[in-house]
Design a protein around this motif. Structure first.
Motif, PDB file in Angstrom:
ATOM      1  N   PHE A  17      26.435  51.745  38.725  1.00 51.91           N
ATOM      2  CA  PHE A  17      26.645  51.993  40.147  1.00 51.91           C
ATOM      3  C   PHE A  17      26.160  50.826  41.003  1.00 51.91           C
ATOM      4  O   PHE A  17      26.784  50.504  42.016  1.00 51.91           O
ATOM      5  N   ILE A  18      25.096  50.164  40.605  1.00 47.09           N
ATOM      6  CA  ILE A  18      24.619  49.008  41.367  1.00 47.09           C
ATOM      7  C   ILE A  18      25.626  47.868  41.313  1.00 47.09           C
ATOM      8  O   ILE A  18      25.967  47.267  42.335  1.00 47.09           O
ATOM      9  N   ILE A  19      26.120  47.555  40.126  1.00 43.63           N
ATOM     10  CA  ILE A  19      27.068  46.444  39.988  1.00 43.63           C
ATOM     11  C   ILE A  19      28.389  46.773  40.673  1.00 43.63           C
ATOM     12  O   ILE A  19      28.983  45.927  41.340  1.00 43.63           O
ATOM     13  N   ARG A  20      28.862  48.006  40.534  1.00 44.16           N
ATOM     14  CA  ARG A  20      30.108  48.387  41.203  1.00 44.16           C
ATOM     15  C   ARG A  20      29.935  48.350  42.722  1.00 44.16           C
ATOM     16  O   ARG A  20      30.844  47.937  43.452  1.00 44.16           O
ATOM     17  N   GLY A  21      28.783  48.768  43.205  1.00 45.90           N
ATOM     18  CA  GLY A  21      28.524  48.685  44.639  1.00 45.90           C
ATOM     19  C   GLY A  21      28.460  47.248  45.117  1.00 45.90           C
ATOM     20  O   GLY A  21      28.985  46.907  46.190  1.00 45.90           O
ATOM     21  N   TRP A  22      27.827  46.415  44.313  1.00 46.09           N
ATOM     22  CA  TRP A  22      27.730  44.977  44.597  1.00 46.09           C
ATOM     23  C   TRP A  22      29.133  44.374  44.694  1.00 46.09           C
ATOM     24  O   TRP A  22      29.429  43.613  45.617  1.00 46.09           O
ATOM     25  N   ASN A  23      30.003  44.733  43.761  1.00 46.39           N
ATOM     26  CA  ASN A  23      31.376  44.229  43.783  1.00 46.39           C
ATOM     27  C   ASN A  23      32.180  44.828  44.936  1.00 46.39           C
ATOM     28  O   ASN A  23      33.021  44.151  45.529  1.00 46.39           O
ATOM     29  N   SER A  24      31.938  46.084  45.262  1.00 44.47           N
ATOM     30  CA  SER A  24      32.657  46.716  46.370  1.00 44.47           C
ATOM     31  C   SER A  24      32.321  46.049  47.704  1.00 44.47           C
ATOM     32  O   SER A  24      33.211  45.845  48.540  1.00 44.47           O
ATOM     33  N   VAL A  25      31.061  45.718  47.896  1.00 46.18           N
ATOM     34  CA  VAL A  25      30.663  45.031  49.123  1.00 46.18           C
ATOM     35  C   VAL A  25      31.364  43.679  49.210  1.00 46.18           C
ATOM     36  O   VAL A  25      31.857  43.281  50.268  1.00 46.18           O
ATOM     37  N   TYR A  26      31.427  42.977  48.080  1.00 46.59           N
ATOM     38  CA  TYR A  26      32.105  41.679  48.068  1.00 46.59           C
ATOM     39  C   TYR A  26      33.587  41.857  48.398  1.00 46.59           C
ATOM     40  O   TYR A  26      34.137  41.121  49.230  1.00 46.59           O
ATOM     41  N   LEU A  27      34.247  42.825  47.747  1.00 44.75           N
ATOM     42  CA  LEU A  27      35.672  43.052  48.005  1.00 44.75           C
ATOM     43  C   LEU A  27      35.906  43.455  49.450  1.00 44.75           C
ATOM     44  O   LEU A  27      36.899  43.038  50.061  1.00 44.75           O
ATOM     45  N   LYS A  33      41.781  44.575  55.807  1.00 46.80           N
ATOM     46  CA  LYS A  33      41.765  46.039  55.849  1.00 46.80           C
ATOM     47  C   LYS A  33      42.999  46.621  55.160  1.00 46.80           C
ATOM     48  O   LYS A  33      42.907  47.594  54.420  1.00 46.80           O
ATOM     49  N   ARG A  34      44.134  46.021  55.381  1.00 48.73           N
ATOM     50  CA  ARG A  34      45.380  46.518  54.767  1.00 48.73           C
ATOM     51  C   ARG A  34      45.308  46.421  53.241  1.00 48.73           C
ATOM     52  O   ARG A  34      45.723  47.343  52.530  1.00 48.73           O
ATOM     53  N   ASP A  35      44.782  45.318  52.712  1.00 51.02           N
ATOM     54  CA  ASP A  35      44.642  45.164  51.261  1.00 51.02           C
ATOM     55  C   ASP A  35      43.632  46.155  50.684  1.00 51.02           C
ATOM     56  O   ASP A  35      43.819  46.659  49.586  1.00 51.02           O
ATOM     57  N   ARG A  36      42.558  46.407  51.430  1.00 48.64           N
ATOM     58  CA  ARG A  36      41.560  47.374  50.957  1.00 48.64           C
ATOM     59  C   ARG A  36      42.152  48.777  50.852  1.00 48.64           C
ATOM     60  O   ARG A  36      41.750  49.561  50.002  1.00 48.64           O
ATOM     61  N   GLN A  37      43.096  49.100  51.716  1.00 48.15           N
ATOM     62  CA  GLN A  37      43.717  50.414  51.682  1.00 48.15           C
ATOM     63  C   GLN A  37      44.857  50.481  50.671  1.00 48.15           C
ATOM     64  O   GLN A  37      45.087  51.515  50.049  1.00 48.15           O
ATOM     65  N   LYS A  38      45.586  49.382  50.495  1.00 50.39           N
ATOM     66  CA  LYS A  38      46.800  49.384  49.677  1.00 50.39           C
ATOM     67  C   LYS A  38      46.513  49.248  48.182  1.00 50.39           C
ATOM     68  O   LYS A  38      47.149  49.923  47.366  1.00 50.39           O
ATOM     69  N   ARG A  39      45.592  48.391  47.795  1.00 47.81           N
ATOM     70  CA  ARG A  39      45.368  48.113  46.369  1.00 47.81           C
ATOM     71  C   ARG A  39      44.926  49.316  45.551  1.00 47.81           C
ATOM     72  O   ARG A  39      45.406  49.498  44.445  1.00 47.81           O
ATOM     73  N   PHE A  49      38.330  50.916  36.143  1.00 46.19           N
ATOM     74  CA  PHE A  49      37.157  50.566  35.351  1.00 46.19           C
ATOM     75  C   PHE A  49      37.081  49.060  35.084  1.00 46.19           C
ATOM     76  O   PHE A  49      36.007  48.469  35.126  1.00 46.19           O
ATOM     77  N   PHE A  50      38.213  48.435  34.786  1.00 49.02           N
ATOM     78  CA  PHE A  50      38.225  47.012  34.439  1.00 49.02           C
ATOM     79  C   PHE A  50      38.581  46.099  35.615  1.00 49.02           C
ATOM     80  O   PHE A  50      38.773  44.908  35.422  1.00 49.02           O
ATOM     81  N   TYR A  51      38.685  46.646  36.816  1.00 48.56           N
ATOM     82  CA  TYR A  51      39.029  45.853  38.007  1.00 48.56           C
ATOM     83  C   TYR A  51      40.329  45.078  37.823  1.00 48.56           C
ATOM     84  O   TYR A  51      40.446  43.935  38.273  1.00 48.56           O
ATOM     85  N   LEU A  52      41.312  45.659  37.196  1.00 41.91           N
ATOM     86  CA  LEU A  52      42.544  44.933  36.896  1.00 41.91           C
ATOM     87  C   LEU A  52      43.318  44.521  38.147  1.00 41.91           C
ATOM     88  O   LEU A  52      43.993  43.494  38.140  1.00 41.91           O
ATOM     89  N   ARG A  53      43.219  45.268  39.199  1.00 47.35           N
ATOM     90  CA  ARG A  53      43.928  44.903  40.428  1.00 47.35           C
ATOM     91  C   ARG A  53      43.170  43.884  41.271  1.00 47.35           C
ATOM     92  O   ARG A  53      43.678  43.406  42.277  1.00 47.35           O
ATOM     93  N   TYR A  54      41.956  43.566  40.870  1.00 44.95           N
ATOM     94  CA  TYR A  54      41.128  42.657  41.662  1.00 44.95           C
ATOM     95  C   TYR A  54      40.734  41.396  40.885  1.00 44.95           C
ATOM     96  O   TYR A  54      39.833  40.686  41.301  1.00 44.95           O
ATOM     97  N   LEU A  55      41.396  41.125  39.796  1.00 40.29           N
ATOM     98  CA  LEU A  55      41.040  39.956  38.994  1.00 40.29           C
ATOM     99  C   LEU A  55      41.255  38.656  39.758  1.00 40.29           C
ATOM    100  O   LEU A  55      40.569  37.666  39.517  1.00 40.29           O
ATOM    101  N   ASP A  56      42.211  38.659  40.675  1.00 39.25           N
ATOM    102  CA  ASP A  56      42.467  37.453  41.455  1.00 39.25           C
ATOM    103  C   ASP A  56      41.492  37.277  42.616  1.00 39.25           C
ATOM    104  O   ASP A  56      41.406  36.201  43.199  1.00 39.25           O
ATOM    105  N   VAL A  57      40.743  38.316  42.948  1.00 37.68           N
ATOM    106  CA  VAL A  57      39.844  38.271  44.100  1.00 37.68           C
ATOM    107  C   VAL A  57      38.384  38.099  43.685  1.00 37.68           C
ATOM    108  O   VAL A  57      37.666  37.301  44.281  1.00 37.68           O
ATOM    109  N   LEU A  58      37.956  38.857  42.689  1.00 40.97           N
ATOM    110  CA  LEU A  58      36.549  38.800  42.267  1.00 40.97           C
ATOM    111  C   LEU A  58      36.247  37.491  41.539  1.00 40.97           C
ATOM    112  O   LEU A  58      37.044  37.042  40.708  1.00 40.97           O
ATOM    113  N   PRO A  59      35.102  36.889  41.832  1.00 40.38           N
ATOM    114  CA  PRO A  59      34.712  35.676  41.097  1.00 40.38           C
ATOM    115  C   PRO A  59      34.455  35.979  39.624  1.00 40.38           C
ATOM    116  O   PRO A  59      34.060  37.091  39.261  1.00 40.38           O
TER     117      PRO A  59
END
Length: 120
Positions: A17-27, A33-39, A49-59
């Motif tokens: 939960f800490i790491i997912r929260g850390w990543n959520s804050v970054y995202l 706003k539109r991307d946060r709602q659409k993805r 679970f594997f952040y497959l839709r965010y691989l291009d965004v997350l470092p």
């Protein structure tokens, strides 16, 4: 042995939960706003679970910490069971658990120091 596995499981859940929260804050800070709602619409559990839709965004560093933490948990559980079967003392098995906890603390430290020593 059951108490040690229970402790490892609690650490896993907490860090998940800490790491997912850390990543959520970054995202949230990077995406519009539109991307946060659409993805996340119609996202499968595997994609979530594997952040497959965010691989291009997350470092890559954030993904590495997340994947390494998820992979290290079963390895540590097997290691604790093997050490227990080989009659190692609880103190020696405790070192393995402390090592896992130290690795788990890695994502927390930069966030802690950034918030604690932030320039004003």
């Amino acid at each position: 042995m059951a108490a040690q596995i229970f402790a490892l499981t609690l650490i896993l859940i907490l860090m998940f939960f800490i790491i997912r929260g850390w990543n959520s804050v970054y995202l949230h800070s990077v995406l519009r706003k539109r991307d946060r709602q659409k993805r996340p619409k119609k996202q499968s559990f595997k994609e979530w679970f594997f952040y497959l839709r965010y691989l291009d965004v997350l470092p890559k560093s954030r993904l590495f910490v997340y994947y390494a933490h998820m992979a290290l948990y079963p390895i540590t559980i097997v290691l604790v069971c093997v050490l227990h079967a080989m009659d190692f003392s609880d103190k020696q098995i405790g070192y393995v658990i402390w090592g896992y906890m130290a690795f788990s603390a890695i994502p927390i430290l930069p966030t802690y120091y950034q918030s604690r020593f932030k320039r004003k």
